[in-house]
Write an enzyme that holds these catalytic residues in place. Structure first.
Site, PDB file in Angstrom:
ATOM      1  N   GLU A 187       0.822  -1.217   0.000  1.00 42.21           N
ATOM      2  CA  GLU A 187       0.000   0.000   0.000  1.00 42.21           C
ATOM      3  C   GLU A 187       0.854   1.265   0.000  1.00 42.21           C
ATOM      4  O   GLU A 187       0.334   2.371  -0.130  1.00 42.21           O
ATOM      5  CB  GLU A 187      -0.913  -0.003   1.235  1.00 42.21           C
ATOM      6  CG  GLU A 187      -2.039  -1.039   1.195  1.00 42.21           C
ATOM      7  CD  GLU A 187      -1.620  -2.403   1.718  1.00 42.21           C
ATOM      8  OE1 GLU A 187      -0.406  -2.690   1.765  1.00 42.21           O
ATOM      9  OE2 GLU A 187      -2.511  -3.193   2.082  1.00 42.21           O
ATOM     10  N   TRP A 227       0.881  -6.855  26.045  1.00 42.83           N
ATOM     11  CA  TRP A 227       1.371  -7.305  24.752  1.00 42.83           C
ATOM     12  C   TRP A 227       2.817  -7.790  24.830  1.00 42.83           C
ATOM     13  O   TRP A 227       3.661  -7.155  25.452  1.00 42.83           O
ATOM     14  CB  TRP A 227       1.297  -6.165  23.729  1.00 42.83           C
ATOM     15  CG  TRP A 227      -0.100  -5.836  23.319  1.00 42.83           C
ATOM     16  CD1 TRP A 227      -1.246  -6.338  23.869  1.00 42.83           C
ATOM     17  CD2 TRP A 227      -0.494  -4.947  22.284  1.00 42.83           C
ATOM     18  NE1 TRP A 227      -2.328  -5.812  23.243  1.00 42.83           N
ATOM     19  CE2 TRP A 227      -1.913  -4.945  22.273  1.00 42.83           C
ATOM     20  CE3 TRP A 227       0.189  -4.147  21.371  1.00 42.83           C
ATOM     21  CZ2 TRP A 227      -2.640  -4.173  21.361  1.00 42.83           C
ATOM     22  CZ3 TRP A 227      -0.536  -3.381  20.478  1.00 42.83           C
ATOM     23  CH2 TRP A 227      -1.938  -3.398  20.470  1.00 42.83           C
TER      24      TRP A 227
HETATM   25  P1  ADP Z   1       1.586  -8.500   2.414  1.00 38.30           P
HETATM   26  O1  ADP Z   1       2.558  -9.484   3.019  1.00 38.30           O
HETATM   27  O2  ADP Z   1       0.507  -8.025   3.340  1.00 38.30           O
HETATM   28  O3  ADP Z   1       1.226  -8.678   1.019  1.00 38.30           O
HETATM   29  P2  ADP Z   1       3.510  -6.480   2.071  1.00 38.30           P
HETATM   30  O4  ADP Z   1       4.546  -7.207   1.327  1.00 38.30           O
HETATM   31  O5  ADP Z   1       2.988  -5.229   1.609  1.00 38.30           O
HETATM   32  O6  ADP Z   1       2.366  -7.300   2.228  1.00 38.30           O
HETATM   33  O7  ADP Z   1       3.932  -6.482   3.581  1.00 38.30           O
HETATM   34  C1  ADP Z   1       3.793  -5.392   4.416  1.00 38.30           C
HETATM   35  C2  ADP Z   1       4.027  -5.811   5.811  1.00 38.30           C
HETATM   36  O8  ADP Z   1       5.254  -6.516   5.960  1.00 38.30           O
HETATM   37  C3  ADP Z   1       4.156  -4.660   6.757  1.00 38.30           C
HETATM   38  O9  ADP Z   1       2.898  -4.141   7.112  1.00 38.30           O
HETATM   39  C4  ADP Z   1       4.891  -5.295   7.931  1.00 38.30           C
HETATM   40  O10 ADP Z   1       4.021  -6.016   8.757  1.00 38.30           O
HETATM   41  C5  ADP Z   1       5.800  -6.274   7.250  1.00 38.30           C
HETATM   42  N1  ADP Z   1       7.137  -5.711   7.123  1.00 38.30           N
HETATM   43  C6  ADP Z   1       7.704  -5.134   6.053  1.00 38.30           C
HETATM   44  N2  ADP Z   1       8.973  -4.773   6.303  1.00 38.30           N
HETATM   45  C7  ADP Z   1       9.214  -5.111   7.593  1.00 38.30           C
HETATM   46  C8  ADP Z   1      10.338  -4.992   8.470  1.00 38.30           C
HETATM   47  N3  ADP Z   1      11.490  -4.477   8.074  1.00 38.30           N
HETATM   48  N4  ADP Z   1      10.202  -5.434   9.733  1.00 38.30           N
HETATM   49  C9  ADP Z   1       9.055  -5.968  10.165  1.00 38.30           C
HETATM   50  N5  ADP Z   1       7.979  -6.129   9.394  1.00 38.30           N
HETATM   51  C10 ADP Z   1       8.044  -5.704   8.125  1.00 38.30           C
END
Ligand code: ADP
Length: 546
Positions: A331, A448
């Site tokens: 997004e 949490w």
């Molecule tokens: P999805 O897996 O929902 O298709 P994305 O690839 O857009 O989507 O992933 C986004 C999500 O990935 C973020 O909202 C977060 O939870 C996680 N994410 C991305 N980068 C990191 C990071 N460096 N550390 C922790 N979580 C991450």
């Protein structure tokens, strides 16, 4: 009073025109599905992208219509990035690792007119071709000699025939910069995937932002190898940011194992790369097992899921490769934060520096962020208080494709914020640290526990290949942490040895109640741990403390 500057729309085609004019002889190198290495230049890319734009018109694809791709990172895929978006067609990159039912669902939702696919996916397309509702034409991205003799796909076209028959003269049209350019779907861990429709403006601004020194810091002298796939949020924008600065591009094709990647890094003089932690695990294992070093690679962005501090440590101390921990989401085009140190922090003692580097980093200009409590009240930036992370900015989505509902939460001033679904803390210097996804957080007695913190500690154990921490049902505390551990090949360790890692590192009540050794941890289509699957698998797990 209005300013008196030129009103030049920010269009994707302008990146290609710039790259051709100023970096025309800079190379683009691809490992092909055919098996060999292909090389050409930005000048060649520009010519073939113009041919592709003409070819799309020839196929009857109209402005604003969608075309889909099932492709690895490679030059033909790049030609489609520019040939389609540049001409006003919308590119819908499909993730071939998804279940075929989901793929068909996405292509139907996007109303794809044509699907371009790599040779690897011939069996997949043959099995599903008849099910796509709107697709009129399939194009195999391969040489003529690789075309199947008797394909089950009616009217299958060869990509090279299509290009060859199209003129290379084409004037990129000028249109409103807010015009749609490409459509990516989130991986849909719950329910159907959701489409995010980028615009030319959002894509160009994201390319500018991601090239900045404290984000990816790209320059004409760089050699960029995106390991992150072009079907995962446009390879984090590298197909736009690399030509924008004139960097050489190297595409790994389907060969994403440690050995193949390492050889390509070395052969092509790669300086910069980007990928998810699970991919880098394979690469690190290969270089460590074979006593190798990187001779040119000096930095890499790692993101998509939390990068374990042990991985940052290995890259930086053993291989002198700087890790830029990044965070973002589909997004957000996707880049939101990158962890680049502030002045003075390079001089911090090693452990303090590592504590900063394992955070997800600072917002790039263009991304505004805040953390809020459950009532939407903004929380302080003290590095301790956690809340849901909200973002806004010109490359952040406001509405999902084909959905009427507003995806934003509006504050008292009426400004819309996108709720990321991530739980985070932000420190006084603006460094953001993700502690969890809202749906992954472990709620023990109403408090949490961060699953990411516990996983990072477990992954610091030399025998542990991967660790996932999930909530398990507990009669008294409601939920307690259950740690699932996958060991490195040939390694053995006991439950108590794993638990000993947590001593003194977290509060006593954060220590997992149980450790279960598993053969594998399920990964989703973008290489992330599928905790929803794990929760399902261990739904009836009885904790020893229960
Ligand atoms: P999805 O897996 O929902 O298709 P994305 O690839 O857009 O989507 O992933 C986004 C999500 O990935 C973020 O909202 C977060 O939870 C996680 N994410 C991305 N980068 C990191 C990071 N460096 N550390 C922790 N979580 C991450």
């Amino acid at each position: 009073m209005l300013g008196q500057m030129m009103n030049q729309p920010l269009l994707i085609s302008s990146i290609l025109v710039h790259a051709e004019r100023h970096h025309g002889s800079r190379e683009i190198v691809s490992r092909r599905t055919e098996g060999d290495i292909h090389r050409y230049t930005y000048r060649d890319l520009a010519r073939r992208a113009r041919q592709m734009a003409n070819a799309l018109t020839g196929l009857g694809v109209e402005t604003g219509q969608r075309v889909g791709t099932l492709g690895w990172n490679g030059y033909r895929h790049l030609e489609l990035y520019y040939g389609s978006s540049g001409s006003g067609v919308v590119l819908n990159t499909l993730n071939p690792r998804l279940h075929p039912d989901q793929l068909v669902w996405i292509a139907d939702d996007a109303e794809d007119q044509v699907i371009f696919f790599d040779l690897t996916f011939l069996p997949l397309v043959e099995a599903t071709a008849a099910r796509f509702r709107t697709v009129r034409q399939f194009v195999l991205m391969a040489d003529k000699s690789a075309m199947p003799q008797d394909s089950k796909i009616p009217g299958l076209i060869c990509y090279e025939d299509l290009i060859e028959s199209a003129p290379d003269q084409y004037d990129w049209p000028l249109f409103d910069e807010n015009t749609a350019s490409s459509l990516c779907y989130t991986s849909g861990t719950t329910g159907n995937p959701k489409g995010v429709l980028y615009s030319h403006r959002s894509t160009v601004l994201h390319a500018y932002g991601s090239a900045l020194p404290d984000s990816c810091g790209l320059s004409a002298r760089d050699v960029v190898l995106p390991v992150v796939p072009m079907f995962h949020v446009n390879a984090w924008g590298t197909p736009f940011s690399a030509p924008l600065v004139g960097a050489k591009l190297v595409f790994p094709g389907p060969a994403l194992d440690g050995k193949s990647l390492y050889e390509l890094f070395e052969a092509e003089g790669v300086t910069f790369s980007a990928g998810v932690p699970t991919v880098w695990q394979g690469l690190l294992a290969h270089v460590e097992d074979n006593d190798l070093q990187f001779s040119t690679m000096n930095r890499t962005v790692i993101g998509g899921s939390a990068c374990p501090p042990a991985m940052i440590e290995a890259f930086e101390s053993k291989f002198s490769v700087q890790v830029l921990h990044g965070w973002g989401m589909t997004e957000m085009s996707p880049l939101g934060t990158v962890c680049a140190l502030k002045p003075g922090q390079e001089k911090l003692p090693h452990s303090e520096q590592m504590a900063v580097k394992s955070k997800q980093g600072r917002a790039i200009f263009g991304v505004d962020m805040k953390i809020v409590d459950t009532d939407g009240n903004e929380l302080p930036w003290d590095g301790k208080t956690t809340g849901e992370l909200m973002v806004r900015g010109p490359w952040i989505m406001q509405q999902y494709f084909n959905r009427d509902d507003d995806a934003l939460v509006h504050d008292a001033a009426g400004l819309g914020w996108f709720p990321t679904g991530d739980v985070a803390a932000i420190d006084e210097d603006g460094f953001m640290q993700i502690t969890d996804r809202t749906k992954d957080v472990i709620k023990s007695g109403g408090e949490w526990i961060s699953s990411i913190d516990l996983e990072n500690i477990a992954m610091g154990h030399p025998a542990v290949a991967m660790a996932a921490c999930i909530a398990a049902h507990h009669p008294k505390w409601d939920e307690r942490p259950l740690l699932l551990v996958m060991l490195k090949p040939g390694k053995a360790v006991t439950r108590d040895e794993v638990l000993a890692c947590f001593e003194g590192r977290v509060a006593r009540w954060w220590v997992p109640d149980d450790v279960v050794f598993v053969d594998a941890i399920p990964l989703g289509a973008t290489g992330k741990m599928q905790k929803n699957k794990l929760r399902e698998m261990f739904r009836d797990h009885r904790l020893p403390t229960a």
